[in-house]
Design an enzyme around this catalytic site. Structure first.
Site, mmCIF file in Angstrom:
data_model
loop_
_atom_site.group_PDB
_atom_site.id
_atom_site.type_symbol
_atom_site.label_atom_id
_atom_site.label_comp_id
_atom_site.label_asym_id
_atom_site.label_seq_id
_atom_site.Cartn_x
_atom_site.Cartn_y
_atom_site.Cartn_z
ATOM 1 N N HIS A 1 0.813 -1.215 0.000
ATOM 2 C CA HIS A 1 0.000 0.000 0.000
ATOM 3 C C HIS A 1 0.846 1.265 0.000
ATOM 4 C CE1 HIS A 1 0.653 -0.449 4.448
ATOM 5 N NE2 HIS A 1 0.778 0.858 4.360
ATOM 6 N N ASP B 1 -0.535 -7.401 0.728
ATOM 7 C CA ASP B 1 0.057 -6.099 1.023
ATOM 8 C C ASP B 1 1.586 -6.209 0.977
ATOM 9 O OD1 ASP B 1 0.424 -3.490 1.666
ATOM 10 O OD2 ASP B 1 -0.504 -3.566 3.650
ATOM 11 N N GLY C 1 3.902 5.846 9.549
ATOM 12 C CA GLY C 1 5.333 5.932 9.317
ATOM 13 C C GLY C 1 6.026 4.599 9.507
ATOM 14 N N SER D 1 4.810 1.647 8.252
ATOM 15 C CA SER D 1 4.411 0.700 7.205
ATOM 16 C C SER D 1 5.602 0.074 6.515
ATOM 17 C CB SER D 1 3.562 1.402 6.147
ATOM 18 O OG SER D 1 2.223 1.424 6.525
ATOM 19 N N SER E 1 1.661 -4.016 7.876
ATOM 20 C CA SER E 1 0.572 -3.641 6.981
ATOM 21 C C SER E 1 -0.237 -2.478 7.557
ATOM 22 C CB SER E 1 -0.344 -4.843 6.728
ATOM 23 O OG SER E 1 -1.469 -4.467 5.957
#
Length: 457
Positions: A206, A236, A317, A319, A334
């Site tokens: 993402h 993801d 921040g 991810s 995720s």
């Protein structure tokens, strides 16, 4: 004679205090060098073995006779079983057995029914092996009417579907381990991987679409690479190809902040109850426990399935940042809800699917007594994670590595049962030394007064 006895007593006290300091220091050192104890630190050396035993039993006994496995508080594998004969077979194999009403086949059927229902953004569900339930959660964005409709679906499945409302909202954690930035947002580098010819960063899907260009600084002076493939929603994960094709020296390192890192030796599957660590550029190194597997999350952008659920906190921040334990790579961040002040739930994309689908493998350190994984020699390492120190490893930058897995060290330092007694001995010895010094000073002062008082007129 009296003065001689006093001197002997003082010297004995000082020697005892010094001995106590040495003993206490030895106890603390031993505590840090030993394995963590208690439920918070299940013997790490046996975690992988315990998880493997449980998974092997579940696979061998089948989905009609079992309903999942997890690691108990004593570090032993526990297998949920549906009948007494299966329970006896599990115990003979060295694992603990828990008798439950619903099989894995029933639990999976329930999640299939939930997936076929109209999609409700802000909801998530997972298999809770320990309670033998399917847990459905709805965040603060889910309306009362949508929640009532989903509750009706759950009621039709059976009482083993548990409905829960949760605070906050389930969001992707765009914006993470060392930061990588693009016009699509700010994310984390996860793990370094290779296809044998080119090196990549494996991160969250993402974070940005194919073609996104990533930089290691806000000015756009240090280009890291470009997203070449990804999958989101549904899954993801994505691959960022390093500019120049190579990650650099130290590709097997995950940075955890303060210039320290953990060497990654391979990949593995998680087990419910396992202690895990996550690193990200916003919130740094954090730890927690795997609370569920095969989770489905309905983000506003779309549905992602097959995720790992944990109680490790994360914030925007983080991810794409790495999830690991004992030097074993487990997943990339995720999304979730909450933050690292109030706590929350964080979901991770397991690594097995992206590694298989993308035809890449992790760049790893040579495991003790083993051979280096196939592929080019480990080159780089920034993937890592870690909080913000300028000397921590970033994409394409090597990191100093501590002599052991940080998870083990943190467990030991955080365990008062290990360190506490040694600190107590050190504290008592210091008090004894100070008291001995004060007594001697007071005796000298009085002797001085007695000596010179004879001359006072």
């Amino acid at each position: 004679m009296r003065h001689a006895r006093r001197r002997i007593v003082r010297r004995a006290t000082r020697l005892a205090a010094v001995g106590g300091l040495l003993l206490g220091a030895g106890m603390v050192t031993q505590a840090v060098a030993s394995e963590p104890s208690g439920s918070a630190g299940v013997p790490n050396a046996s975690v992988r073995s315990a998880a493997g035993t449980g998974e092997d039993l579940v696979e061998r006994l089948g989905s009609d006779r079992t309903a999942g496995t997890w690691i108990g508080s004593d570090g032993r594998p526990v297998v949920a079983v549906t009948d007494a004969d299966t329970a006896a077979e599990v115990r003979r194999s060295g694992a603990a057995a828990k008798l439950v009403r619903h099989s894995m086949r029933e639990l999976k059927s329930a999640t299939a029914t939930l997936r076929s229902a109209p999609r409700v953004s802000g909801t998530a569900w997972l298999l809770d092996y320990r309670t033998n339930e399917v847990v459905v959660r709805g965040d603060s964005t889910v309306s009362a009417s949508a929640w009532a409709e989903l509750t009706g679906v759950a009621d039709g499945i059976g009482a083993f579907v548990r409905m829960e409302r949760t605070d906050g909202s389930f969001t992707t954690r765009i914006n993470g381990a060392q930061a990588i930035l693009s016009t699509a947002g700010r994310c984390s580098a996860g793990f370094n991987v290779t296809d044998g010819r080119t090196d990549f960063i494996l991160t969250a899907g993402h974070c940005g679409p194919e073609g996104s260009v990533w930089f290691a600084d806000g000015r756009g002076d240090r280009e890291v690479g470009r997203t070449v493939v990804g999958s989101f929603p549904g899954d993801d994960y994505s691959l960022v190809e390093y500019t120049g094709g190579r990650a650099g020296a130290g590709a097997d390192v995950v940075a955890v902040g303060d210039g320290q890192g953990v060497r990654i030796t391979g990949t593995g599957a998680v087990s419910v109850g396992q202690r895990v660590f996550r690193s990200g550029s916003t919130s740094g190194l954090r730890d927690g426990e795997v609370t569920g597997v095969d989770a489905t999350v309905n983000y506003p952008e779309g549905t992602v399935t097959g995720l790992i659920e944990t109680n490790v906190c994360a914030e925007p921040g983080d991810s794409g940042g790495p999830l690991f334990s004992e030097g074993v790579a487990l997943g990339v961040t995720s999304g979730g809800n909450g933050d690292c002040d109030a706590g929350g739930t964080t979901f991770f994309q397991p690594l097995d699917k992206p590694l298989s689908e993308l035809g890449v493998q992790l760049i790893t350190a040579t495991p003790p007594g083993g051979e280096q994984d196939a592929g080019p020699a480990p080159s780089a390492a920034g993937s890592g994670s870690g909080a913000t120190p300028p000397d921590a490893a970033g994409p394409g930058v090597s990191a100093p590595v501590s002599g052991e897995d940080v998870s083990n060290l943190l467990s030991r330092l955080a365990d008062p049962a290990n360190v506490g007694p040694g600190l107590l001995v050190i504290g008592g010895s210091l008090i004894a030394l100070v008291a001995t010094r004060w007594i001697r000073t007071e005796q000298d002062r009085r002797a001085y007064q007695r000596h010179y008082s004879a001359t006072w007129g």
